[in-house]
Design a protein around this motif. Structure first.
Motif, PDB file in Angstrom:
ATOM      1  N   PHE A 149       0.847  -1.186   0.000  1.00 29.26           N
ATOM      2  CA  PHE A 149       0.000   0.000   0.000  1.00 29.26           C
ATOM      3  C   PHE A 149       0.882   1.235   0.000  1.00 29.26           C
ATOM      4  N   ASN A 194      -2.583  -0.724  -3.085  1.00 26.34           N
ATOM      5  CA  ASN A 194      -3.664  -0.255  -2.229  1.00 26.34           C
ATOM      6  C   ASN A 194      -3.365   1.175  -1.804  1.00 26.34           C
ATOM      7  N   GLN A 196      -3.838   4.082   0.972  1.00 26.01           N
ATOM      8  CA  GLN A 196      -4.226   4.451   2.329  1.00 26.01           C
ATOM      9  C   GLN A 196      -4.346   5.963   2.406  1.00 26.01           C
TER      10      GLN A 196
END
Length: 377
Positions: A149, A194, A196
């Motif tokens: 991420f 990903n 965040q």
């Protein structure tokens, strides 16, 4: 998430190697640095830090935010419209001037530069995010990008840290920030990583502020900040996004923190697949109980903070497991991931945790997740 075990991740920032930290500080101080040499060093440093995360049992890794001076202060390098310097205030620390000096009269704090919004906010360096992405993906080797991420700041956090002196309203400031950040959000997700979103303002705005901030009432700011996040995320699959919420990664009393129960309903309105609150410290450890009262929507999952990032105590793996089990039994193990409360180096060398101890804490996190897995699955 996993169908048969509790995966391990963390909140993003990790202790920088000394040479990387010194180079970033030199840049902040206005000194000339050898940019090609620094980028080459970042390449090797990210490879090293990804490997070290894996050695500690971390499943979903990050680049440690090594290229950034801080999780939020990088915006002044990559976006136009910011200048000057603003001051940060926290209601829990204000009554304790000796503590304030111990926490904030430091070299690290001198290199944390929050400025003011004095002009239109626009992306001025499109290459930086792509360099970060390429560096992380290279460090992953054969591992898929979804095993990693990358953190990015929220519109509300920028408004929280960088007082508005340009836009005609708080709402228009947030809207402009959402437009500016959407490029970074899309770049991360388009790369298969990903995303965040770091948004401590959702909780912190209730007890702290930057002097001159356009946030006059946190209860008004909260829904507007969620709306701005959703605007910036337009078109991005929610399952690729995790929203981190915390009350400030500084070692203050935190007795003025707003309860998680007061903000969770708004947090759940964010178009993200995973919410990520903190629950590993003495002020918020009890707030797993929120999930007894609030039903987690079917399209949402939880990364739960079970490691305190403001103390050098290394949590016992059973303590970690117990914290995970409380939440996992309420939301389901297949909807739970283990995390830290916040980053271990949110701003360079600002952390209260010794860098070597931080890695012990990550090992305790993965060991505790393994214990919790045996009961939840």
């Amino acid at each position: 998430m996993s169908a048969d075990r509790v995966l391990v991740t963390h909140a993003g920032s990790l202790p920088r190697p000394d040479d990387v930290a010194e180079t970033v500080w030199a840049r902040i101080d206005g000194k000339e640095i050898d940019e090609p040499a620094f980028k080459s060093r970042l390449d090797s440093a990210v490879r090293e830090i990804v490997g070290r995360q894996r050695d500690q049992g971390v499943d979903v890794v990050s680049d440690g935010e090594l290229s950034k001076p801080g999780f939020s202060t990088y915006v002044s390098e990559r976006f136009s419209g910011f200048d000057g310097r603003s001051e940060f205030q926290a209601d829990d620390v204000a009554p304790f001037p000796n503590l304030a000096m111990r926490l904030f009269a430091t070299d690290a704090m001198a290199h944390i530069v929050f400025s003011n919004c004095v002009g239109p906010v626009e992306l001025k360096d499109k290459d930086a995010i792509h360099e970060d992405i390429a560096r992380l993906k290279n460090a992953l080797g054969d591992a898929p990008p979804e095993s990693a991420f990358m953190g990015s700041i929220s519109p509300g956090q920028i408004a929280f840290n960088y007082p508005n002196q340009h836009y005609d309203s708080h709402e228009s400031y947030l809207e402009a920030l959402a437009d500016a950040l959407s490029y970074e959000y899309n770049a991360i997700v388009d790369a298969g990583l990903n995303l965040q979103i770091d948004s401590p303002d959702l909780a912190m705005a209730a007890h702290s502020r930057s002097v001159g901030s356009s946030i006059t009432d946190w209860k008004t700011h909260l829904p507007l900040a969620i709306e701005a996040i959703n605007k910036a995320l337009n078109g991005i699959p929610k399952e690729k996004v995790r929203l981190h919420v915390c009350w400030g990664n500084y070692a203050g009393p935190h007795h003025c923190d707003v309860p998680f129960s007061n903000i969770v309903s708004e947090v759940l309105k964010a178009n993200v697949g995973t919410i990520y609150p903190e629950g590993g410290n003495p002020r918020h450890e009890h707030e797993w109980r929120v999930f007894e009262e609030v039903e987690l929507p079917e399209d949402k999952k939880v990364i739960y903070g079970v490691i305190d990032t403001k103390t050098n105590y290394v949590e016992h793996p059973q303590v970690v497991a117990d914290r995970l089990l409380r939440v996992g039994k309420l939301v389901g193990g297949e909807r739970l991931m283990a995390g830290t409360d916040c980053g271990f180096d949110t701003f360079i060398r600002f952390s209260q945790v010794d860098p070597d101890v931080a890695w012990l804490k990550l090992r305790a996190l993965s060991d505790g997740a393994e214990i919790a897995t045996k009961e939840l699955f």
